[in-house]
Design a protein around this motif. Structure first.
Motif, PDB file in Angstrom:
ATOM      1  N   ASP A  89       0.910  -1.311  -0.199  1.00 23.27           N
ATOM      2  CA  ASP A  89      -0.216  -0.266  -0.182  1.00 23.27           C
ATOM      3  C   ASP A  89       0.977   1.140  -0.114  1.00 23.27           C
ATOM      4  OD1 ASP A  89      -2.667   0.892  -0.283  1.00 23.27           O
ATOM      5  OD2 ASP A  89      -2.584   1.250   2.339  1.00 23.27           O
ATOM      6  N   SER A  90       0.228   2.094  -0.144  1.00 22.90           N
ATOM      7  CA  SER A  90       1.057   3.650  -0.213  1.00 22.90           C
ATOM      8  C   SER A  90       0.036   4.922   0.236  1.00 22.90           C
ATOM      9  CB  SER A  90       1.873   4.118  -1.728  1.00 22.90           C
ATOM     10  OG  SER A  90       0.189   4.573  -2.455  1.00 22.90           O
ATOM     11  N   ALA A  91       0.643   6.047   1.056  1.00 22.55           N
ATOM     12  CA  ALA A  91      -0.385   6.363   1.807  1.00 22.55           C
ATOM     13  C   ALA A  91      -0.699   7.847   0.595  1.00 22.55           C
ATOM     14  CB  ALA A  91       1.304   7.414   2.710  1.00 22.55           C
ATOM     15  N   GLU A  92      -0.003   7.766  -0.716  1.00 20.87           N
ATOM     16  CA  GLU A  92      -0.129   8.572  -1.645  1.00 20.87           C
ATOM     17  C   GLU A  92      -1.088   8.329  -2.271  1.00 20.87           C
ATOM     18  OE1 GLU A  92       3.133   7.679  -1.829  1.00 20.87           O
ATOM     19  OE2 GLU A  92       4.143   9.234  -1.044  1.00 20.87           O
ATOM     20  N   ASN A  93      -1.502   7.097  -2.812  1.00 20.39           N
ATOM     21  CA  ASN A  93      -2.205   6.604  -3.191  1.00 20.39           C
ATOM     22  C   ASN A  93      -3.076   5.189  -2.585  1.00 20.39           C
ATOM     23  OD1 ASN A  93      -4.943   5.665  -5.322  1.00 20.39           O
ATOM     24  ND2 ASN A  93      -3.051   4.987  -6.962  1.00 20.39           N
ATOM     25  N   PRO A  94      -3.931   5.638  -1.122  1.00 22.39           N
ATOM     26  CA  PRO A  94      -4.129   4.584  -0.491  1.00 22.39           C
ATOM     27  C   PRO A  94      -5.141   3.232  -0.861  1.00 22.39           C
ATOM     28  CG  PRO A  94      -4.722   6.069  -0.057  1.00 22.39           C
ATOM     29  CD  PRO A  94      -4.274   6.473  -0.544  1.00 22.39           C
ATOM     30  N   ARG A  95      -4.746   1.973  -0.492  1.00 23.07           N
ATOM     31  CA  ARG A  95      -6.591   1.163  -1.557  1.00 23.07           C
ATOM     32  C   ARG A  95      -6.315   0.481   0.020  1.00 23.07           C
ATOM     33  NH1 ARG A  95      -3.876  -3.816  -4.083  1.00 23.07           N
ATOM     34  NH2 ARG A  95      -2.154  -2.711  -3.049  1.00 23.07           N
ATOM     35  N   PHE A  96      -6.022   0.431   0.716  1.00 26.08           N
ATOM     36  CA  PHE A  96      -6.161  -0.380   2.650  1.00 26.08           C
ATOM     37  C   PHE A  96      -6.201   1.354   3.649  1.00 26.08           C
ATOM     38  CE2 PHE A  96      -4.462  -3.448  -0.068  1.00 26.08           C
ATOM     39  CZ  PHE A  96      -5.814  -4.800   0.166  1.00 26.08           C
ATOM     40  N   ILE A  97      -4.844   1.223   4.427  1.00 23.95           N
ATOM     41  CA  ILE A  97      -5.202   2.415   5.005  1.00 23.95           C
ATOM     42  C   ILE A  97      -4.451   4.027   4.614  1.00 23.95           C
ATOM     43  CG2 ILE A  97      -3.778   3.439   6.972  1.00 23.95           C
ATOM     44  CD1 ILE A  97      -3.052   0.598   7.301  1.00 23.95           C
ATOM     45  N   GLU A  98      -5.951   5.028   4.673  1.00 20.95           N
ATOM     46  CA  GLU A  98      -6.252   6.435   4.648  1.00 20.95           C
ATOM     47  C   GLU A  98      -4.953   6.776   5.775  1.00 20.95           C
ATOM     48  OE1 GLU A  98      -9.252   8.814   2.754  1.00 20.95           O
ATOM     49  OE2 GLU A  98      -9.532   7.688   4.164  1.00 20.95           O
ATOM     50  N   THR A  99      -4.829   8.202   5.585  1.00 21.25           N
ATOM     51  CA  THR A  99      -4.319   8.905   6.953  1.00 21.25           C
ATOM     52  C   THR A  99      -5.360  10.373   6.664  1.00 21.25           C
ATOM     53  OG1 THR A  99      -1.856   8.016   6.724  1.00 21.25           O
ATOM     54  CG2 THR A  99      -2.314  10.151   7.416  1.00 21.25           C
ATOM     55  N   LEU A 100      -5.500  10.203   7.247  1.00 25.47           N
ATOM     56  CA  LEU A 100      -6.661  11.783   8.057  1.00 25.47           C
ATOM     57  C   LEU A 100      -5.468  12.793   8.809  1.00 25.47           C
ATOM     58  CD1 LEU A 100      -8.214   9.161   8.189  1.00 25.47           C
ATOM     59  CD2 LEU A 100      -9.644  11.135   8.419  1.00 25.47           C
ATOM     60  N   ALA A 101      -5.158  13.736   8.288  1.00 25.14           N
ATOM     61  CA  ALA A 101      -3.607  14.795   9.119  1.00 25.14           C
ATOM     62  C   ALA A 101      -3.979  15.172  10.011  1.00 25.14           C
ATOM     63  CB  ALA A 101      -3.552  15.932   8.137  1.00 25.14           C
ATOM     64  N   ARG A 102      -3.784  14.880  11.355  1.00 25.83           N
ATOM     65  CA  ARG A 102      -3.372  15.216  12.738  1.00 25.83           C
ATOM     66  C   ARG A 102      -4.780  14.418  13.225  1.00 25.83           C
ATOM     67  NH1 ARG A 102      -2.290  20.077   9.687  1.00 25.83           N
ATOM     68  NH2 ARG A 102      -4.544  20.948   9.421  1.00 25.83           N
ATOM     69  N   ARG A 103      -4.988  14.169  12.686  1.00 28.64           N
ATOM     70  CA  ARG A 103      -6.730  13.170  13.119  1.00 28.64           C
ATOM     71  C   ARG A 103      -6.350  11.316  13.415  1.00 28.64           C
ATOM     72  NH1 ARG A 103     -11.412  13.700   9.938  1.00 28.64           N
ATOM     73  NH2 ARG A 103     -12.717  12.542  11.704  1.00 28.64           N
ATOM     74  N   GLY A 104      -5.836  10.658  12.560  1.00 21.21           N
ATOM     75  CA  GLY A 104      -6.209   9.302  12.999  1.00 21.21           C
ATOM     76  C   GLY A 104      -5.659   8.550  11.181  1.00 21.21           C
TER      77      GLY A 104
END
Length: 741
Positions: A89-104
């Motif tokens: 997976d990748s943070a730039e093009n996530p298929r599984f884990i999405e990053t929400l800035a400063r949230r989780g």
């Protein structure tokens, strides 16, 4: 779907992955993947609440406790990176884990619960007897939760009448309470039903787990077909780095390569006979459009050539009425031994994936347009044999293909690239519009095949990841790290200060050679294939196309901005290459594997300033030109890629190099060597040819270099120190089944 409480003994699935919370194990397509304790715990917490945000504070409290003193940000970031690495997976093009800035973080893929083995009686259909594969319940896309309303009953006291009226009032009260209760139940039921998903998620059964099915490449006219005799599925699989035709047990997923005669090199499956005993095959090793047809028993054995037929696809006629095959833009009818085929119909393009309706009243097929690069589904009847397109307004541009009828004729299932993913869709009976969606990612679902009876379909669920590798001096492939890790084709300026590359997401980028000043060059409306620096590094020539249009050559500055078509024509134009003075560009067309159009295959030059065209002498049947940096030579390939030719500019003559095949030629900066990918050789070598003496050295054998986990390779260019760069595709594909409603 939110899990109830913390996961303790659950077995879950998402995409090609399975996780056993109790044992702490992560698996991908039957292979265990190493994931350490802390990252595994983080993944488990995210899986408890798919589709919902898990805050950083929650993760800290669950993992370390609020009072524990650790470098939390660093530890959590490391854990997430390790999870993404394990899942590809990748943070730039996530298929599984999405990053929400400063949230989780949020787990965005559907999660299924793997149920215990089912002990219900086996169905009577021979196609499913003994089925013991994993049953997988796929969660639908998450819907916003709606609180279920409650209905309060009246609380006003009821007065009791004198004794003479007690019985009547008691009956009245009883019926009133019953009516109120029924009304309340109806209202509650209505709100509950309206607040939930109306349809149940599809019940998908996974048949294979090793992930070794071979992929489709529709841009190369390679649509990976499958067939069944009711006991086995027949499909191409990857064995030892090579594609082989195999029989796959429906009841247990056991894969056994078929014994295919050597004269059918690299067999591609067309169809299975109506009685399920014979396979219709063609050779797919060569990029030539039309190939001989062969009949091979499903049990293996000698091959029977179908007359003198040459075809790019074929199917059996209903009731063993001969063979229908596609050649060019025509369909022909032939018996097994006939030498005089009959013209059956003319199609609006090259027809693939020919499939008859069970009663033989309708034929549907896929047209792959080599100019617009679109896929569309058409149909003809035996009565008038006039092609008519279906689903004309379903997708723009068209991207539908590979449809099959269920054995009972009640449904037609096809695949479509719609909404950013390849999924399966269902038409009811002979309907030609308003399909319903059967799958919704995150895998790419393709290659449907109908069971021999009933309404069951089988299909492939596929997942691909890519990496760019550098060939080491010892011949090993070393993954490239950093900003070029997602690159496909790479080229440096002559002074080595700048680099341009295409990536796996079909974008074009340029940057300094250290990765700074990175810039996306192409707009999102263009799909680039490759790019070439002008000799002075001020401009870039790009082979690209718009959706639904032919390949064209564009010019842009090194800083992006204006994107100007170099030519004004409707045919495919490909492989721009600069003259040493930067005033002229040589180019060609595409080969048959990228779409056979009717244009004459020649090499031409165009004056960048005036647009004047001139054909290179004796270049008919050639493509993929590469001008040497010193300007003395132009290398090119024959359309079938079996020969590599060298044009001497001064004498205007051609010679043939002593290599068996070639693809993606690349010159060394000093013009002393021509690097080639011998793509038709099963060993997949990268060769280095000395110019002009023609001596050949093998740099690396790609098929032997990565323990056979890559299904194909692209020779992507040379590094700054003249070492080959290789884009490897690691593909995982398994068979699944689904019973339609």
């Amino acid at each position: 779907m939110e899990m109830t409480g913390q996961l303790t003994n659950a077995r879950l699935s998402f995409g090609l992955y399975e996780i056993d919370v109790q044992t702490g194990e992560l698996w991908k397509a039957g292979f265990r993947i190493k994931l350490q304790g802390q990252p595994f715990k983080v993944l488990t917490i995210l899986l408890e609440r798919p589709g919902q945000v898990v805050t950083r504070d929650e993760l800290q409290a669950r993992l370390w406790g609020k009072d524990t003193v650790v470098d939390f940000d660093h530890s959590l970031g490391t854990a997430i990176n390790k999870i993404r690495e394990a899942l590809g997976d990748s943070a730039e093009n996530p298929r599984f884990i999405e990053t929400l800035a400063r949230r989780g973080y949020r787990f965005i893929a559907p999660v299924g619960i793997i149920e215990p083995p089912v002990t219900e009686p086996a169905p009577t259909d021979v196609a499913t007897n003994g089925l013991s594969a994993t049953r997988l319940t796929v969660t639908p896309r998450l819907q916003p939760s709606v609180a279920e309303p409650t209905l309060a009953l009246p609380t006003t006291p009821v007065s009791i009448a004198p004794a003479a009226r007690t019985h009547r009032i008691s009956r009245l009260l009883l019926w009133s309470l019953i009516a109120i209760t029924l009304l309340a139940a109806g209202v509650i039921g209505y709100y509950i039903a309206s607040s939930r998903t109306v349809t149940d998620p599809p019940h998908i059964v996974q048949i294979t787990h090793n992930g070794h099915l071979a992929p489709s490449v529709d841009s190369m006219e390679d649509l990976a077909a499958a067939a069944t005799d009711g006991v086995h599925l027949y499909a191409a699989t990857i064995d030892g780095g090579h594609s082989v035709l195999s029989a796959i047990s429906i009841s247990g997923g056991l894969v056994e390569p078929l014994n295919i005669p050597s004269e059918v090199a690299s067999p591609a499956l067309g169809d299975i006979s109506p009685d399920g005993s014979r396979l219709l095959l063609r050779d797919h090793l060569s990029p030539e459009s039309e190939q001989p047809l062969w009949i091979v028993p499903t049990t293996g054995g000698s091959a029977l050539r179908v007359g003198n037929v040459l075809a790019h696809d074929a199917t059996w006629m209903p009731n063993n009425g001969g063979i229908l095959y596609a050649n060019g833009n025509n369909l022909y009818l032939s018996s097994i031994t006939s030498s005089t085929p009959q013209l059956y119909a003319t199609t609006p393009g090259r027809a693939f994936w020919l499939r008859w309706e069970p009663n033989g009243k309708l034929l549907r097929f896929t047209i792959l347009d080599p100019i617009s690069h679109t896929l569309s589904i058409w149909q003809i009847t035996p009565a008038d044999r006039t092609p008519r397109r279906i689903l004309a307004d379903f997708n723009q541009p068209a991207a539908e293909c590979c449809g099959v009828w269920t054995a009972n004729g009640r449904s037609f299932v096809f695949q479509s690239f719609k909404g950013g993913n390849n999924d399966l869709w269902q038409l009811s009976g002979l309907s030609t519009s308003n399909p319903t969606r059967l799958t919704d990612g995150p895998l790419e679902f393709e290659s449907p095949v109908a069971a021999r009876s009933g309404n069951r379909i089988f299909f492939m669920g596929a997942d691909s990841r890519y990496e760019l590798d550098l060939v080491s001096p010892s011949g090993q492939l070393i993954p490239v790290k950093g900003f070029l890790s997602n690159a496909v084709r790479v080229e440096y300026t002559r002074d080595g200060k700048w680099v341009v590359w295409t990536d796996t997401d079909t974008h074009l980028w340029r940057a300094r050679s250290d990765g700074t000043e990175k810039l996306q060059v192409t707009p999102d409306t263009l799909f680039p294939f490759l790019a070439r620096w002008s000799p002075d590094g001020s401009r870039i020539a790009v082979m690209a196309r718009e959706a639904g249009k032919a390949w064209q050559i564009y010019l842009t500055s090194a800083n992006g901005g204006d994107f100007t078509p170099l030519l004004h024509q409707t045919r495919n134009a490909a492989d721009p290459t600069w003259s040493p003075d930067g005033k002229t560009i040589a180019f060609g067309g595409t080969n048959d594997a990228m779409g056979k159009d009717n244009a004459t295959r020649t090499l031409d030059t165009v004056d960048v300033a005036t647009g004047a065209l001139q054909e290179i002498p004796n270049s008919t049947g050639l493509f993929s030109p590469r001008w040497s940096p010193d300007g003395r030579y132009i290398a090119a390939l024959t359309v079938d890629q079996r020969q590599v030719r060298l044009y001497t500019v001064a004498t205007r003559t051609w010679t043939t190099l002593a290599v068996p095949s070639g693809a993606d030629p690349v010159w060394s900066p000093d013009s002393h060597y021509l690097f080639l990918h011998a793509s038709l050789d099963p060993a997949q070598p990268i060769d280095r040819v000395s110019i002009p003496d023609g001596h050949v050295d093998e740099v690396v054998r790609l098929a032997d270099s990565r323990e056979h986990d890559a299904v194909d390779y692209v020779f992507g260019g040379l590094s700054q120190d003249n070492r080959p760069l290789i884009r490897a595709r690691i593909f995982t594909g398994n068979f699944y089944s689904l019973d339609l409603k």
